[in-house]
Design a protein around this motif. Structure first.
Motif, PDB file in Angstrom:
ATOM      1  N   THR A 467      -0.661 -20.615  -7.785  1.00  0.00           N
ATOM      2  CA  THR A 467      -0.546 -19.513  -8.747  1.00  0.00           C
ATOM      3  C   THR A 467      -1.901 -19.247  -9.400  1.00  0.00           C
ATOM      4  O   THR A 467      -2.187 -18.111  -9.801  1.00  0.00           O
ATOM      5  N   GLN A 468      -2.731 -20.271  -9.500  1.00  0.00           N
ATOM      6  CA  GLN A 468      -4.077 -20.057 -10.035  1.00  0.00           C
ATOM      7  C   GLN A 468      -4.911 -19.202  -9.087  1.00  0.00           C
ATOM      8  O   GLN A 468      -5.762 -18.425  -9.529  1.00  0.00           O
ATOM      9  N   LEU A 469      -4.647 -19.319  -7.796  1.00  0.00           N
ATOM     10  CA  LEU A 469      -5.376 -18.506  -6.827  1.00  0.00           C
ATOM     11  C   LEU A 469      -4.873 -17.063  -6.846  1.00  0.00           C
ATOM     12  O   LEU A 469      -5.626 -16.140  -6.529  1.00  0.00           O
ATOM     13  N   ASP A 470      -3.599 -16.863  -7.208  1.00  0.00           N
ATOM     14  CA  ASP A 470      -3.110 -15.495  -7.394  1.00  0.00           C
ATOM     15  C   ASP A 470      -3.931 -14.794  -8.476  1.00  0.00           C
ATOM     16  O   ASP A 470      -4.345 -13.641  -8.342  1.00  0.00           O
ATOM     17  N   THR A 471      -4.144 -15.511  -9.561  1.00  0.00           N
ATOM     18  CA  THR A 471      -4.942 -14.968 -10.667  1.00  0.00           C
ATOM     19  C   THR A 471      -6.375 -14.731 -10.223  1.00  0.00           C
ATOM     20  O   THR A 471      -6.998 -13.719 -10.549  1.00  0.00           O
ATOM     21  N   SER A 472      -6.909 -15.685  -9.443  1.00  0.00           N
ATOM     22  CA  SER A 472      -8.272 -15.558  -8.942  1.00  0.00           C
ATOM     23  C   SER A 472      -8.425 -14.312  -8.081  1.00  0.00           C
ATOM     24  O   SER A 472      -9.424 -13.578  -8.198  1.00  0.00           O
ATOM     25  N   LEU A 473      -7.440 -14.047  -7.242  1.00  0.00           N
ATOM     26  CA  LEU A 473      -7.502 -12.876  -6.370  1.00  0.00           C
ATOM     27  C   LEU A 473      -7.538 -11.589  -7.192  1.00  0.00           C
ATOM     28  O   LEU A 473      -8.321 -10.678  -6.906  1.00  0.00           O
ATOM     29  N   LEU A 474      -6.720 -11.501  -8.218  1.00  0.00           N
ATOM     30  CA  LEU A 474      -6.709 -10.313  -9.080  1.00  0.00           C
ATOM     31  C   LEU A 474      -8.060 -10.131  -9.761  1.00  0.00           C
ATOM     32  O   LEU A 474      -8.590  -9.028  -9.867  1.00  0.00           O
ATOM     33  N   PHE A 475      -8.632 -11.240 -10.213  1.00  0.00           N
ATOM     34  CA  PHE A 475      -9.915 -11.178 -10.923  1.00  0.00           C
ATOM     35  C   PHE A 475     -11.026 -10.678 -10.010  1.00  0.00           C
ATOM     36  O   PHE A 475     -11.811  -9.794 -10.387  1.00  0.00           O
ATOM     37  N   HIS A 476     -11.085 -11.229  -8.798  1.00  0.00           N
ATOM     38  CA  HIS A 476     -12.201 -10.905  -7.904  1.00  0.00           C
ATOM     39  C   HIS A 476     -12.014  -9.586  -7.158  1.00  0.00           C
ATOM     40  O   HIS A 476     -12.971  -9.084  -6.576  1.00  0.00           O
ATOM     41  N   SER A 477     -10.800  -9.039  -7.149  1.00  0.00           N
ATOM     42  CA  SER A 477     -10.576  -7.789  -6.429  1.00  0.00           C
ATOM     43  C   SER A 477     -10.412  -6.603  -7.374  1.00  0.00           C
ATOM     44  O   SER A 477      -9.957  -5.546  -6.969  1.00  0.00           O
ATOM     45  N   THR A 478     -10.774  -6.774  -8.644  1.00  0.00           N
ATOM     46  CA  THR A 478     -10.683  -5.704  -9.637  1.00  0.00           C
ATOM     47  C   THR A 478     -12.053  -5.441 -10.236  1.00  0.00           C
ATOM     48  O   THR A 478     -12.755  -6.379 -10.620  1.00  0.00           O
ATOM     49  N   GLU A 479     -12.442  -4.170 -10.296  1.00  0.00           N
ATOM     50  CA  GLU A 479     -13.718  -3.823 -10.902  1.00  0.00           C
ATOM     51  C   GLU A 479     -13.654  -4.050 -12.404  1.00  0.00           C
ATOM     52  O   GLU A 479     -12.578  -4.110 -13.007  1.00  0.00           O
ATOM     53  N   GLU A 480     -14.815  -4.173 -13.040  1.00  0.00           N
ATOM     54  CA  GLU A 480     -14.864  -4.421 -14.474  1.00  0.00           C
ATOM     55  C   GLU A 480     -14.115  -3.331 -15.230  1.00  0.00           C
ATOM     56  O   GLU A 480     -14.267  -2.137 -14.972  1.00  0.00           O
ATOM     57  N   SER A 481     -13.271  -3.746 -16.164  1.00  0.00           N
ATOM     58  CA  SER A 481     -12.470  -2.790 -16.926  1.00  0.00           C
ATOM     59  C   SER A 481     -13.187  -2.385 -18.201  1.00  0.00           C
ATOM     60  O   SER A 481     -14.087  -3.062 -18.678  1.00  0.00           O
ATOM     61  N   ASN A 482     -12.745  -1.243 -18.806  1.00  0.00           N
ATOM     62  CA  ASN A 482     -13.314  -0.717 -20.047  1.00  0.00           C
ATOM     63  C   ASN A 482     -12.758  -1.503 -21.221  1.00  0.00           C
ATOM     64  O   ASN A 482     -11.550  -1.582 -21.423  1.00  0.00           O
ATOM     65  N   ASP A 483     -13.648  -2.094 -22.030  1.00  0.00           N
ATOM     66  CA  ASP A 483     -13.184  -2.911 -23.146  1.00  0.00           C
ATOM     67  C   ASP A 483     -12.440  -2.088 -24.193  1.00  0.00           C
ATOM     68  O   ASP A 483     -11.691  -2.638 -24.995  1.00  0.00           O
ATOM     69  N   THR A 484     -12.631  -0.760 -24.235  1.00  0.00           N
ATOM     70  CA  THR A 484     -11.995   0.071 -25.255  1.00  0.00           C
ATOM     71  C   THR A 484     -10.889   0.924 -24.647  1.00  0.00           C
ATOM     72  O   THR A 484     -10.613   2.018 -25.100  1.00  0.00           O
ATOM     73  N   LEU A 485     -10.244   0.405 -23.620  1.00  0.00           N
ATOM     74  CA  LEU A 485      -9.221   1.180 -22.921  1.00  0.00           C
ATOM     75  C   LEU A 485      -8.076   1.574 -23.836  1.00  0.00           C
ATOM     76  O   LEU A 485      -7.616   2.715 -23.822  1.00  0.00           O
ATOM     77  N   LEU A 486      -7.604   0.674 -24.690  1.00  0.00           N
ATOM     78  CA  LEU A 486      -6.477   1.007 -25.578  1.00  0.00           C
ATOM     79  C   LEU A 486      -6.849   2.122 -26.547  1.00  0.00           C
ATOM     80  O   LEU A 486      -6.059   3.031 -26.806  1.00  0.00           O
ATOM     81  N   ASP A 487      -8.065   2.033 -27.082  1.00  0.00           N
ATOM     82  CA  ASP A 487      -8.504   3.094 -27.985  1.00  0.00           C
ATOM     83  C   ASP A 487      -8.570   4.426 -27.251  1.00  0.00           C
ATOM     84  O   ASP A 487      -8.178   5.474 -27.786  1.00  0.00           O
ATOM     85  N   TYR A 488      -9.030   4.383 -26.041  1.00  0.00           N
ATOM     86  CA  TYR A 488      -9.157   5.610 -25.252  1.00  0.00           C
ATOM     87  C   TYR A 488      -7.785   6.229 -24.996  1.00  0.00           C
ATOM     88  O   TYR A 488      -7.595   7.430 -25.089  1.00  0.00           O
ATOM     89  N   LEU A 489      -6.773   5.385 -24.686  1.00  0.00           N
ATOM     90  CA  LEU A 489      -5.431   5.905 -24.425  1.00  0.00           C
ATOM     91  C   LEU A 489      -4.817   6.515 -25.691  1.00  0.00           C
ATOM     92  O   LEU A 489      -4.083   7.498 -25.616  1.00  0.00           O
TER      93      LEU A 489
END
Length: 942
Positions: A467-489
């Motif tokens: 299950t830790q590798l599931d998390t690892s896969l999500l981390f490495h296959s996702t581009e950097e997200s916007n830190d202010t995404l909630l504010d933007y929404l």
């Protein structure tokens, strides 16, 4: 902005209307399905007046949710001893969980897919606070086993593996905790499907898949269950795993319980050096600081942390020298077969997808791109990729650039990589389809690496938390997200609406792609592109439903001793042979109504009953064309033969699996034939089949119960009449009957159990010699199935060393036909055994197809002339000259000669006059037990 909002608003209204507008129909009559279960085992773990719950309860409920509202489940608690009878009489309709067996398949229908895995455990009371890291504590303990536990043999294998002794006691009660406490037993045999909070596992003994069953005639109900399971597989990803996690300790499935001694062996090395190549994200890549990142790196970290050993990552490039390679312990995802490596167990798998232009979806491709670390080339393309040319790239970026430039028509990469590189694909007009093939992440060890260390690393891999590798896969296959995404929404609420619609559309498209892929997987064989067994049965049922009795035939075909091809030439060559055979049969049996790959090297056809059937037999019997196609892969010295079985369908309403089984029975029983004629199923074969099934069903328990007994037939010096050796011969004492080897040896050779029996006989022979040191050399038969294995020499030596007897006390007998297969592995293994001081005999000489000149190529010590050969030749002068030639040639090669089946004084005198050294047969003695053999030995010594 207003226009976009209106479009989104209208779409939301439409979706809401569609979802809420389905009509409600009147309640229809329900059919009750009665499910039998035993309390606290797999199906229902808790049953009260108002509620029931459990793994099987939830699973079956979900299945029938998909099947339809007209079915209602009733769960009936019953004793296991009565359950099978209740299933047959109709008191219950479904029963489980249960392990699939050949005998069971004669009387019951099993679900097409398993319901999960059952871990067989050795457990103790939690209050005992037993530390399972040291198996020595199990020695001389008392282990409780429930009567008729089908997994008892795993306990004996475990005790034997770790050289442990234990007192086994049996009980009937289902309350394990009560049995353990009242009798003060040390351990008990149980499984992960049992809910016993008071017990703690101390060792994992094995894992078996489990199923649910119905009566053999209840095909309609089983089809419903199978359909429901298929729906779950399509629509509820990882349903089975999540359900297991809810009810059971999921770690039990993967735990291998590495012992302290094994950890200590791993930790003897001060540092492990691991070779790593710079591939692509998310698999393995360098970050901005030049450090390696990726899911394979995270997996390595988990493995080495679990092993508690230090390691250093070494980058592999084109400039890496051979000396640097030699210093490495293993590699990450190194697919270069030229390195000669051994793969560990898989620690994580990544799905792969085929990218193709949407407008070209149904076209055949000319050029397919792939990345080298995916390990795909023209020899092992998945069936979805029907192109003739493969271009391999070093990285995903170059491959996508080639696709954008029109140099390749389509390409393959992991789904995680697609998520990252999607924006680099110039045209968004493409479709991605999940293919059957996966990328397995493994450790690659050098060929000469310690087998013990590889085994321990595999155990460690089995214990990591994926299950830790599931998390690892999500981390490495996702581009950097916007830190202010909630504010933007919050500032742009319309974005959330678009996101909702996008998600709904994505789910719909994903569902379409998943269904399309699943259909391919279910209906077409990945390797050959032929129909799968599932598709064959589905289409055959339609044809037979419209046809008449006695118009059709089921035919099954397989390659004789196909396992030898895999052993000798590798699995890739084996796969190529299967592809070629499938193509040739399809071309030459074009009249077949249906043709499919059944499994492994087996094919299945549905034919009309006409005079064209002989063409298939002719094709395989006169197979020069086939042999020429095989030669590039297996050379021209290995001859491939086939077995063909047929079942003439008398009643089209019979169960199709039964028909296929009958054809298989005919095929297996016809393997003794010289040619490739079609062998047709008969009633006599059915009687023989039942006998075979009885033997197979009881063979493992027979080892545990020591029902296989040894007799020894003396070997006598023809001149002095002194016993100079003996041959260990196995008999099966079943009940009050003594079963001769001819009734079971050939069966065991076909199903692979002969290897277990060979080592059992060798072990018992060594034990006999150990107890009687004055006994001369004893011969032990080792089959070709056993001696061809890479571990054969080690296993034989370990067995002998375990009893500390001299090597010269053992003679290994191998049949002439095994040598004549020209198997390099057999010759190499035989030479290694001779180098250790173990003598080798050619058994049954004269029944094979060898020429006398081939004797010079065999590295052996003794030639045993077969009894039938002696009888056939001794009756006339020409035959006597042949025997004389054999003995003279053997003598010129310094081989000792043993004549088997000597039954008369005249035979002895004739053979002795030709220079034969040793006689064996009824003239001297029948096979006798060890005690009588000792008496005869002492008598002749006087």
């Amino acid at each position: 902005m207003k226009i976009k909002f209106k479009i989104v608003f209208i779409l939301m209204i439409v979706i809401t209307f569609v979802v809420t507008s389905f009509p409600v129909y009147a309640t229809q009559e329900t059919t009750t399905i009665k499910v039998g279960y035993t309390l606290n085992y797999g199906t229902v773990i808790s049953s009260t007046v108002n509620t029931q719950k459990g793994y099987g309860y939830d699973y079956l409920t979900k299945i029938f949710d998909y099947v339809g509202d007209e079915y209602e489940l009733e769960f009936i608690c019953c004793e296991w001893s009565d359950a099978m009878d209740m299933l047959t009489t109709g008191e219950i309709d479904i029963l489980g969980p249960i392990t699939k067996t050949d005998v069971g398949m004669e009387s019951y229908l099993y679900t097409a897919s398993d319901f999960g895995d059952n871990v067989i455990l050795l457990s103790t009371l939690t209050s005992n606070e037993y530390q399972y890291a040291n198996y020595d504590d199990i020695n001389d303990s008392v282990i409780a086993v429930q009567n008729n536990n089908p997994n008892e043999y795993l306990l004996y294998e475990f005790l034997d593996e770790y050289d442990l002794e234990a007192n086994i006691v049996y009980f009937d009660d289902n309350d394990y905790e009560k049995v353990m406490q009242e009798n003060d037993y040390d351990f008990c045999l149980c499984s992960s499907l049992q809910t016993m909070d008071s017990l703690s596992p101390v060792a994992k003994l094995g894992t078996t898949s489990f199923y649910y069953v119905t009566d053999i005639n209840n095909t309609e109900l089983m089809d419903l269950i199978d359909d429901g399971m298929t729906e779950i597989e399509q629509k509820e990803y990882l349903f089975q795993e999540k359900l297991y996690l809810e009810y059971y300790d999921y770690s039990l499935l993967s735990a291998n319980y590495v012992t302290n001694e094994e950890y200590a062996l791993l930790q003897e090395k001060e540092m492990y050096y691991i070779g790593v190549e710079n591939f692509d994200s998310p698999i393995c890549y360098k970050d901005e600081n030049g450090d390696f990142q990726g899911i394979s790196i995270d997996g390595l970290s988990l493995i080495m942390d679990q092993a508690d050993v230090p390691y250093t990552i070494v980058e592999i490039t084109q400039e890496t020298s051979s000396e640097e390679y030699d210093n490495l312990d293993f590699y990450l995802l190194a697919n270069d077969e030229s390195l000669g490596m051994i793969a560990s167990d898989t620690y994580y798998s990544l799905s792969m997808v085929l990218i193709e232009p949407f407008s070209n979806e149904n076209a055949e491709f000319n050029t397919i791109g792939t990345v080298d670390y995916l390990g795909i080339d023209e020899t092992n393309l998945p069936y979805e990729c029907v192109g003739e040319t493969v271009l391999t790239f070093t990285n995903v970026t170059d491959m996508i650039d080639s696709y954008n430039d029109g140099e390749i028509d389509s390409f393959i990469l992991t789904s995680a990589s697609l998520n990252l590189f999607r924006n680099e694909i110039a045209s968004l007009d493409f479709i991605s389809t999940t293919i059957y093939k996966k990328l397995d992440l493994v450790l690659m060890f050098p060929e000469d690496y310690s087998d013990d260390l590889i085994d321990i690393f595999n155990k460690v891999i089995g214990q990591i938390d994926t299950t830790q590798l599931d998390t690892s896969l999500l981390f490495h296959s996702t581009e950097e997200s916007n830190d202010t995404l909630l504010d933007y929404l919050e500032d742009n609420p319309w974005v959330a609406n678009i996101a909702i619609v996008s998600i709904l559309l994505f789910i719909a498209l994903s569902e379409y792609g998943r269904r399309k892929t699943l259909k391919k997987v279910l209906e077409y064989d990945e390797l050959t592109g032929l129909y799968s067994k599932h598709k064959f049965i589905k289409e055959a049922k339609k044809i037979l439903a419209k046809g008449e009795n006695n118009l059709y035939t089921i035919v099954t075909i397989d390659i004789d001793n196909f396992k030898y091809i895999n052993e000798l030439y590798g699995y890739e060559t084996g796969s190529k042979v299967i592809q070629i055979l499938g193509k040739c049969i399809k071309e030459d049996a074009g009249h077949a109504l249906l043709f499919a790959r059944h499994e492994a090297d087996k094919f299945i056809l549905l034919l009309r009953n006409d005079d064209e059937n002989h063409e298939l037999s002719f094709t395989l019997k006169n197979n020069d064309k086939l042999m020429k196609m095989f030669h590039p892969y297996i050379g021209d010295t290995y001859t491939i033969t086939f077995s063909i079985g047929a079942y003439l369908i008398e009643n089209t309403e019979d169960n199709l699996d039964f028909m296929i089984d009958c054809a298989n029975i005919a095929r297996n029983l016809g393997k003794e034939a010289v040619d490739a004629t079609i062998h047709v199923f008969s009633k006599e074969m059915d009687v023989h089949r039942i006998k075979i099934n009885e033997i197979v069903a009881s063979m493992k328990q027979a080892i545990v119960n020591e029902e296989f007994i040894l007799q020894y037939q003396p070997k006598v010096d023809m001149n002095s009449r002194v016993i100079v050796g003996g041959e260990a011969l196995v008999r099966w004492k079943k009940g009050g009957d003594l079963i001769p080897p001819n009734d079971f040896i050939s069966i065991f050779e076909k199903n692979g159990f002969i290897e277990t029996l060979d080592y059992y006989v060798l072990s018992k022979t060594c034990e006999f010699i150990k107890s009687n040191p004055f006994v001369p050399k004893i011969s032990v038969n080792i089959s070709a199935v056993t001696i061809i294995k890479k571990q054969a020499v080690k296993n034989i030596m370990d067995t002998i060393d375990n009893y500390a007897i001299p090597y010269y006390k053992i003679d290994i007998e191998i049949t002439e036909t095994a040598f004549m297969e020209n198997m390099k592995e057999i010759f190499d293994n035989v030479q290694q055994l001779r180098d250790k001081g173990i003598s080798i005999s050619i058994d049954d000489f004269g029944v094979g197809t060898s020429s006398l000149s081939r004797l010079k190529d065999m590295s052996v010590d003794t030639l045993k002339i077969d009894r039938e050969f002696i009888i056939d030749c001794i009756e006339n002068d020409r035959g006597k000259k042949i025997i004389n030639s054999v003995i003279l040639l053997a003598k010129s090669l310094d081989l000792e000669v043993v004549a088997e089946g000597v039954e008369t004084k005249s035979q002895e005198e004739f053979l002795a006059s030709l220079g034969c050294d040793i006689g064996q047969g009824y003239y001297y003695s029948r096979p006798v037990d060890g005690e009588e053999f000792i008496k005869q030995l002492e008598k002749t010594a006087e």
